[in-house]
Design a protein around this motif. Structure first.
Motif, PDB file in Angstrom:
ATOM      1  N   SER A   1       0.822  -1.217   0.000  1.00 45.21           N
ATOM      2  CA  SER A   1       0.000   0.000   0.000  1.00 45.21           C
ATOM      3  C   SER A   1       0.854   1.264   0.000  1.00 45.21           C
ATOM      4  O   SER A   1       0.403   2.323  -0.428  1.00 45.21           O
ATOM      5  N   VAL A   2       2.091   1.150   0.485  1.00 42.16           N
ATOM      6  CA  VAL A   2       2.987   2.310   0.476  1.00 42.16           C
ATOM      7  C   VAL A   2       3.399   2.635  -0.955  1.00 42.16           C
ATOM      8  O   VAL A   2       3.517   3.798  -1.349  1.00 42.16           O
ATOM      9  N   ILE A   3       3.572   1.579  -1.756  1.00 41.06           N
ATOM     10  CA  ILE A   3       4.009   1.746  -3.138  1.00 41.06           C
ATOM     11  C   ILE A   3       2.829   2.036  -4.062  1.00 41.06           C
ATOM     12  O   ILE A   3       2.924   2.778  -5.025  1.00 41.06           O
ATOM     13  N   ARG A   4       1.668   1.447  -3.736  1.00 44.40           N
ATOM     14  CA  ARG A   4       0.470   1.621  -4.577  1.00 44.40           C
ATOM     15  C   ARG A   4      -0.705   2.105  -3.727  1.00 44.40           C
ATOM     16  O   ARG A   4      -1.689   1.374  -3.515  1.00 44.40           O
ATOM     17  N   PRO A   5      -0.621   3.337  -3.209  1.00 45.27           N
ATOM     18  CA  PRO A   5      -1.664   3.813  -2.287  1.00 45.27           C
ATOM     19  C   PRO A   5      -3.058   3.824  -2.899  1.00 45.27           C
ATOM     20  O   PRO A   5      -4.039   3.457  -2.250  1.00 45.27           O
ATOM     21  N   GLY A   6      -3.129   4.220  -4.184  1.00 45.15           N
ATOM     22  CA  GLY A   6      -4.455   4.341  -4.813  1.00 45.15           C
ATOM     23  C   GLY A   6      -5.197   3.028  -4.841  1.00 45.15           C
ATOM     24  O   GLY A   6      -6.425   2.974  -4.694  1.00 45.15           O
ATOM     25  N   LYS A   7      -4.461   1.937  -5.034  1.00 45.21           N
ATOM     26  CA  LYS A   7      -5.077   0.611  -5.085  1.00 45.21           C
ATOM     27  C   LYS A   7      -5.822   0.320  -3.779  1.00 45.21           C
ATOM     28  O   LYS A   7      -6.891  -0.296  -3.773  1.00 45.21           O
ATOM     29  N   TYR A   8      -5.249   0.779  -2.686  1.00 46.08           N
ATOM     30  CA  TYR A   8      -5.820   0.495  -1.361  1.00 46.08           C
ATOM     31  C   TYR A   8      -6.982   1.418  -1.018  1.00 46.08           C
ATOM     32  O   TYR A   8      -8.019   0.978  -0.517  1.00 46.08           O
ATOM     33  N   TRP A   9      -6.801   2.703  -1.307  1.00 44.18           N
ATOM     34  CA  TRP A   9      -7.914   3.637  -1.042  1.00 44.18           C
ATOM     35  C   TRP A   9      -9.103   3.268  -1.917  1.00 44.18           C
ATOM     36  O   TRP A   9     -10.251   3.291  -1.470  1.00 44.18           O
ATOM     37  N   GLU A  10      -8.829   2.903  -3.165  1.00 44.78           N
ATOM     38  CA  GLU A  10      -9.938   2.608  -4.090  1.00 44.78           C
ATOM     39  C   GLU A  10     -10.659   1.331  -3.670  1.00 44.78           C
ATOM     40  O   GLU A  10     -11.884   1.287  -3.602  1.00 44.78           O
ATOM     41  N   ASN A  11      -9.898   0.289  -3.398  1.00 46.93           N
ATOM     42  CA  ASN A  11     -10.564  -0.982  -3.074  1.00 46.93           C
ATOM     43  C   ASN A  11     -11.169  -0.947  -1.673  1.00 46.93           C
ATOM     44  O   ASN A  11     -12.341  -1.288  -1.497  1.00 46.93           O
ATOM     45  N   ASN A  12     -10.391  -0.530  -0.715  1.00 46.46           N
ATOM     46  CA  ASN A  12     -10.831  -0.695   0.673  1.00 46.46           C
ATOM     47  C   ASN A  12     -11.804   0.392   1.111  1.00 46.46           C
ATOM     48  O   ASN A  12     -12.812   0.096   1.761  1.00 46.46           O
ATOM     49  N   THR A  13     -11.501   1.625   0.785  1.00 44.16           N
ATOM     50  CA  THR A  13     -12.349   2.707   1.295  1.00 44.16           C
ATOM     51  C   THR A  13     -13.534   2.954   0.365  1.00 44.16           C
ATOM     52  O   THR A  13     -14.692   2.968   0.815  1.00 44.16           O
ATOM     53  N   ILE A  14     -13.257   3.099  -0.917  1.00 40.32           N
ATOM     54  CA  ILE A  14     -14.377   3.368  -1.831  1.00 40.32           C
ATOM     55  C   ILE A  14     -15.305   2.159  -1.894  1.00 40.32           C
ATOM     56  O   ILE A  14     -16.527   2.301  -1.856  1.00 40.32           O
ATOM     57  N   GLY A  15     -14.738   0.958  -1.925  1.00 41.27           N
ATOM     58  CA  GLY A  15     -15.578  -0.248  -1.924  1.00 41.27           C
ATOM     59  C   GLY A  15     -16.479  -0.286  -0.697  1.00 41.27           C
ATOM     60  O   GLY A  15     -17.664  -0.611  -0.782  1.00 41.27           O
ATOM     61  N   SER A  16     -15.916   0.069   0.446  1.00 39.38           N
ATOM     62  CA  SER A  16     -16.710   0.053   1.687  1.00 39.38           C
ATOM     63  C   SER A  16     -17.818   1.100   1.647  1.00 39.38           C
ATOM     64  O   SER A  16     -18.931   0.848   2.129  1.00 39.38           O
ATOM     65  N   LEU A  17     -17.526   2.254   1.084  1.00 42.13           N
ATOM     66  CA  LEU A  17     -18.569   3.292   1.003  1.00 42.13           C
ATOM     67  C   LEU A  17     -19.713   2.860   0.089  1.00 42.13           C
ATOM     68  O   LEU A  17     -20.880   3.094   0.387  1.00 42.13           O
ATOM     69  N   ARG A  18     -19.358   2.205  -1.026  1.00 45.12           N
ATOM     70  CA  ARG A  18     -20.412   1.683  -1.912  1.00 45.12           C
ATOM     71  C   ARG A  18     -21.266   0.659  -1.150  1.00 45.12           C
ATOM     72  O   ARG A  18     -22.479   0.627  -1.286  1.00 45.12           O
ATOM     73  N   LEU A  19     -20.604  -0.167  -0.382  1.00 46.51           N
ATOM     74  CA  LEU A  19     -21.312  -1.194   0.392  1.00 46.51           C
ATOM     75  C   LEU A  19     -22.221  -0.541   1.441  1.00 46.51           C
ATOM     76  O   LEU A  19     -23.389  -0.937   1.596  1.00 46.51           O
ATOM     77  N   LEU A  20     -21.718   0.462   2.127  1.00 44.50           N
ATOM     78  CA  LEU A  20     -22.523   1.123   3.159  1.00 44.50           C
ATOM     79  C   LEU A  20     -23.736   1.814   2.546  1.00 44.50           C
ATOM     80  O   LEU A  20     -24.828   1.780   3.114  1.00 44.50           O
ATOM     81  N   GLU A  21     -23.539   2.423   1.390  1.00 43.45           N
ATOM     82  CA  GLU A  21     -24.672   3.075   0.710  1.00 43.45           C
ATOM     83  C   GLU A  21     -25.715   2.038   0.307  1.00 43.45           C
ATOM     84  O   GLU A  21     -26.925   2.256   0.477  1.00 43.45           O
ATOM     85  N   ALA A  22     -25.246   0.904  -0.213  1.00 37.90           N
ATOM     86  CA  ALA A  22     -26.179  -0.156  -0.625  1.00 37.90           C
ATOM     87  C   ALA A  22     -26.918  -0.713   0.590  1.00 37.90           C
ATOM     88  O   ALA A  22     -28.136  -0.950   0.544  1.00 37.90           O
ATOM     89  N   ALA A  23     -26.196  -0.913   1.686  1.00 41.01           N
ATOM     90  CA  ALA A  23     -26.820  -1.446   2.902  1.00 41.01           C
ATOM     91  C   ALA A  23     -27.852  -0.461   3.442  1.00 41.01           C
ATOM     92  O   ALA A  23     -28.955  -0.844   3.848  1.00 41.01           O
ATOM     93  N   GLN A  24     -27.503   0.799   3.404  1.00 35.96           N
ATOM     94  CA  GLN A  24     -28.415   1.847   3.887  1.00 35.96           C
ATOM     95  C   GLN A  24     -29.679   1.898   3.026  1.00 35.96           C
ATOM     96  O   GLN A  24     -30.799   1.929   3.541  1.00 35.96           O
ATOM     97  N   ALA A  25     -29.487   1.845   1.708  1.00 37.22           N
ATOM     98  CA  ALA A  25     -30.647   1.903   0.797  1.00 37.22           C
ATOM     99  C   ALA A  25     -31.558   0.686   0.981  1.00 37.22           C
ATOM    100  O   ALA A  25     -32.772   0.781   0.805  1.00 37.22           O
ATOM    101  N   ALA A  26     -30.960  -0.448   1.355  1.00 40.81           N
ATOM    102  CA  ALA A  26     -31.742  -1.679   1.507  1.00 40.81           C
ATOM    103  C   ALA A  26     -32.284  -1.851   2.924  1.00 40.81           C
ATOM    104  O   ALA A  26     -32.960  -2.843   3.214  1.00 40.81           O
ATOM    105  N   GLY A  27     -31.976  -0.920   3.804  1.00 39.54           N
ATOM    106  CA  GLY A  27     -32.472  -1.005   5.181  1.00 39.54           C
ATOM    107  C   GLY A  27     -31.806  -2.086   6.009  1.00 39.54           C
ATOM    108  O   GLY A  27     -32.402  -2.621   6.952  1.00 39.54           O
ATOM    109  N   VAL A  28     -30.555  -2.420   5.674  1.00 42.79           N
ATOM    110  CA  VAL A  28     -29.822  -3.436   6.448  1.00 42.79           C
ATOM    111  C   VAL A  28     -29.335  -2.802   7.753  1.00 42.79           C
ATOM    112  O   VAL A  28     -28.700  -1.752   7.742  1.00 42.79           O
ATOM    113  N   GLY A  29     -29.619  -3.444   8.867  1.00 43.15           N
ATOM    114  CA  GLY A  29     -29.419  -2.804  10.163  1.00 43.15           C
ATOM    115  C   GLY A  29     -28.067  -2.994  10.811  1.00 43.15           C
ATOM    116  O   GLY A  29     -27.717  -2.250  11.729  1.00 43.15           O
TER     117      GLY A  29
END
Ligand SMILES: NC(=O)c1ccc[n+]([C@@H]2O[C@H](COP(=O)([O-])OP(=O)(O)OC[C@H]3O[C@@H](n4cnc5c(N)ncnc54)[C@H](O)[C@@H]3O)[C@@H](O)[C@H]2O)c1
Length: 325
Positions: free
Chosen positions: A81-109
């Motif tokens: 991740s030190v050498i390829r920071p974007g790979k980590y921010w994109e997969n781990n953080t952006i992926g998680s935000l997409r997941l949280l938005e989907a969970a929120q839209a679906a009413g997952v508690g």
């Protein structure tokens, strides 16, 4: 409960998926198998092969009836991740935000998230409590801490029940109730115990020991090793205990520190083979000592590690390793 397990083809997600099924839950695994192994997914789970970023919203529809998500899917190599920071921010953080938005839209508690001890960086106090200052020393840790913060926001803003479990060094192997052996198959492997086992077995020539001039008892880094079965069990406890509108953080470790040289000695004892070692320079961002205080998980979740002994952890990892040869 009906539960989505992202990263359920990986080391930790596959063990938690197995335990959830054994406890009577209905499990759907979402994994793109970028680093995981489809054969680790329990047979009783429904498997959706896809990337969290776009597939989460397709799986977590409002009428799909999910009660919760356990989110393991991530890239985990702190050094890369030190050498390829974007790979980590994109997969781990952006992926998680997409997941949280989907969970929120679906009413997952409920959302249980795999965070990491790495967020504490070089800590001021040992053992490390959850209240310790966070100083992520690399983009991997940053990408995980950002999700911890996002979860706090979704709990406060949307009433989500959220838990971040901060794992220390996870090791060992687990045998599921149906006899399936589940263990570490990372590629490339960056974790000390499986690397030392490879060197002991002669599968790799020698083990690189990163730094022997740390201010520790023998100059090598000190880490806290937690058995995969104990770590996985904590997820089921968290799932039961979590409350709407709250985000709780729990450290998961044994509270005992072992230096890298001590781990190598245990590997030599367990395998009966010597581990050829070459001392290499320190890795950037590697703290001298990381040992957990898991008092909060013990008190609030009733979590009691059943396999805290390092020789037992290494013996289970060795048995799994030998099956792969
Ligand atoms: N292994 C450890 O010691 C450790 C320590 C601290 C934290 N963690 C965290 O635990 C989690 C699991 O770690 P692991 O050791 O099982 O790793 P792993 O690589 O074995 O498993 C990760 C899984 O996620 C999948 N994946 C990755 N990105 C994906 C995406 N965008 N969409 C769908 N699937 C995706 C991979 O294919 C893989 O099956 C990670 O979030 C990691 O940060 C692990």
């Amino acid at each position: 409960m009906r539960l989505l397990v992202t990263g359920g083809a990986g080391y930790i997600g596959s063990v938690v998926a197995a335990l959830l099924i054994e406890a009577g839950h209905e499990v759907v695994v979402l994994d793109d198998c970028s680093t995981g192994h489809a054969d680790a997914i329990p047979k009783q789970a429904i498997f959706v092969r896809g990337r969290v970023h776009d597939a989460a919203a397709k799986v977590l529809t409002p009428d799909a009836g999910f009660d919760g998500v356990l989110h393991f899917a991530a890239f985990i190599a702190a050094g890369e991740s030190v050498i390829r920071p974007g790979k980590y921010w994109e997969n781990n953080t952006i992926g998680s935000l997409r997941l949280l938005e989907a969970a929120q839209a679906a009413g997952v508690g409920r959302v249980v998230f795999s965070s990491t001890a790495n967020v504490y960086g070089d800590p001021d106090e040992i053992p490390i409590p959850e209240t310790a200052v966070t100083r992520p020393p690399n983009p991997y840790a940053g990408s995980k801490l950002a999700v911890d913060h996002a979860l706090a926001g979704y709990a406060a803003g949307h009433g989500l029940a959220a838990v971040s479990l901060r794992y220390f060094n996870v090791a060992g192997a687990h045998t599921a109730a149906d006899g399936t052996a589940l263990g570490e198959r990372h590629d490339p492997e960056t974790h000390l115990i499986p690397l030392a086992l490879r060197a002991a077995a002669g599968v790799q020539e020698r083990l690189s020991l990163f730094g022997d001039d740390y201010p520790t008892r023998d100059g090598t880094c000190v880490r806290d090793y937690i058995h995969i079965s104990d770590l996985a069990a904590a997820h089921l406890l968290a799932l039961e205990a979590m409350q709407p509108g709250t985000h709780e953080v729990y450290n998961l470790g044994n509270g005992n520190g072992f230096s890298n040289r001590e781990v190598i000695e245990v590997v030599e004892q367990v395998t009966g083979c010597s581990v050829p070692v070459e001392v290499a320079p320190r890795r950037a961002g590697d703290p001298a000592e990381l040992v957990a205080s898991s008092d909060k998980a013990k008190q609030e979740l009733g979590w009691v590690p059943a396999k805290p002994s390092l020789p037992e952890i290494v013996a289970d990892a060795w048995a799994f390793f030998q099956r792969q040869l």
